[in-house]
Design a protein around this motif. Structure first.
Motif, short mmCIF file in Angstrom:
data_model
loop_
_atom_site.label_atom_id
_atom_site.label_comp_id
_atom_site.label_asym_id
_atom_site.label_seq_id
_atom_site.Cartn_x
_atom_site.Cartn_y
_atom_site.Cartn_z
N UNK A 12 12.94 24.73 -31.62
CA UNK A 12 13.39 26.00 -31.04
C UNK A 12 14.85 25.81 -30.63
N UNK A 13 15.76 26.51 -31.29
CA UNK A 13 17.19 26.30 -31.01
C UNK A 13 17.59 26.71 -29.59
N UNK A 14 17.04 27.79 -29.07
CA UNK A 14 17.39 28.21 -27.71
C UNK A 14 16.93 27.17 -26.69
N UNK A 15 15.72 26.68 -26.87
CA UNK A 15 15.18 25.65 -25.99
C UNK A 15 16.01 24.36 -26.11
N UNK A 16 16.39 24.02 -27.34
CA UNK A 16 17.22 22.83 -27.57
C UNK A 16 18.58 22.99 -26.91
N UNK A 17 19.19 24.16 -27.06
CA UNK A 17 20.49 24.39 -26.43
C UNK A 17 20.40 24.21 -24.93
N UNK A 18 19.36 24.75 -24.33
CA UNK A 18 19.16 24.62 -22.89
C UNK A 18 19.00 23.15 -22.49
N UNK A 19 18.22 22.40 -23.25
CA UNK A 19 17.98 20.99 -22.91
C UNK A 19 19.24 20.15 -23.10
N UNK A 20 19.86 20.29 -24.26
CA UNK A 20 21.00 19.43 -24.59
C UNK A 20 22.24 19.75 -23.74
N UNK A 21 22.37 21.00 -23.29
CA UNK A 21 23.50 21.34 -22.42
C UNK A 21 23.10 21.22 -20.95
N UNK A 22 22.00 21.82 -20.57
CA UNK A 22 21.59 21.85 -19.16
C UNK A 22 21.11 20.53 -18.61
N UNK A 23 20.43 19.74 -19.40
CA UNK A 23 19.91 18.45 -18.93
C UNK A 23 20.82 17.29 -19.33
N UNK A 24 21.14 17.20 -20.61
CA UNK A 24 21.93 16.06 -21.08
C UNK A 24 23.42 16.21 -20.80
N UNK A 25 23.89 17.45 -20.64
CA UNK A 25 25.27 17.67 -20.27
C UNK A 25 26.24 17.86 -21.42
N UNK A 26 25.73 18.04 -22.64
CA UNK A 26 26.62 18.30 -23.77
C UNK A 26 27.19 19.71 -23.67
N UNK A 91 19.18 10.30 -12.83
CA UNK A 91 19.68 11.67 -12.88
C UNK A 91 18.77 12.56 -13.72
N UNK A 92 18.42 12.08 -14.91
CA UNK A 92 17.59 12.89 -15.81
C UNK A 92 16.16 13.00 -15.31
N UNK A 93 15.62 11.94 -14.74
CA UNK A 93 14.27 12.01 -14.17
C UNK A 93 14.22 13.06 -13.06
N UNK A 94 15.26 13.11 -12.24
CA UNK A 94 15.32 14.10 -11.15
C UNK A 94 15.38 15.53 -11.70
N UNK A 95 15.89 15.69 -12.93
CA UNK A 95 15.94 17.01 -13.57
C UNK A 95 14.64 17.34 -14.31
N UNK A 96 13.66 16.44 -14.24
CA UNK A 96 12.37 16.69 -14.87
C UNK A 96 12.26 16.21 -16.30
N UNK A 97 13.24 15.44 -16.78
CA UNK A 97 13.17 14.90 -18.14
C UNK A 97 12.09 13.82 -18.19
N UNK A 98 11.25 13.89 -19.22
CA UNK A 98 10.16 12.93 -19.38
C UNK A 98 10.62 11.78 -20.27
N UNK A 99 10.48 10.58 -19.75
CA UNK A 99 10.81 9.38 -20.50
C UNK A 99 9.54 8.74 -21.05
N UNK A 100 9.60 8.28 -22.28
CA UNK A 100 8.48 7.53 -22.86
C UNK A 100 8.72 6.04 -22.74
N UNK A 101 9.97 5.66 -22.41
CA UNK A 101 10.30 4.26 -22.15
C UNK A 101 11.35 4.23 -21.05
N UNK A 102 11.05 3.54 -19.96
CA UNK A 102 12.02 3.35 -18.89
C UNK A 102 13.11 2.40 -19.38
#
Length: 131
Positions: A12-26, A91-102
């Motif tokens: 989903x491009x809209x969802x991806x845009x939100x994640x990659x800009x809002x969470x990752x900071x691109x 930072x990302x964990x605090x934003x709710x990003x799920x990690x599969x490997x710490x």
């Protein structure tokens, strides 16, 4: 020769845009309508004229089974460099990003793997040596 563009297939491009800009900071570099989809690229704010990441729709029939196989085997679709992986993990964990490997020491690098919410695993890496 230099790398100008690479891609990740997204559900989903809209969802991806939100994640990659809002969470990752691109930052969005290009956003051009192309039929029902968009030519949507993001860049690092540290290199706004650097390599672009195309958030490409995964509509081709071969893409979904490919992405599912990568995720099932824990293989990241892309790898992004960070200066301080522990800080990015927090930072990302605090934003709710799920990690599969710490963050994990792999010798010359420390890596962590996250779920981009769009069907991909993404690796973060910090180079742990000079050279």
């Amino acid at each position: 020769m230099r790398i100008h563009l690479t891609n990740v297939f997204v559900d989903d491009q809209a969802k991806a845009e939100s994640f990659y800009t809002g969470k990752l900071g691109f930052l969005v570099k290009a956003d051009v309508p192309v039929g029902a989809d968009r030519w949507l690229t993001v860049v690092s704010p540290e290199a706004p004229d650097g390599t672009q990441l195309l958030l490409e729709p995964s509509s081709h029939a071969a893409v979904t089974p490919f992405k599912e196989a990568l995720v099932a085997d824990g293989i990241p679709a892309a790898s992004f460099a960070v200066d301080d992986i522990a800080a990015e993990y927090e930072r990302l964990s605090a934003l709710g990003v799920r990690f599969t490997q710490e963050p994990t020491d792999m010798g010359p690098v420390v890596t962590a793997i996250l779920d981009d919410t769009c069907g991909n695993l993404i690796q973060l890496m910090q180079i742990a040596y000079d050279g």
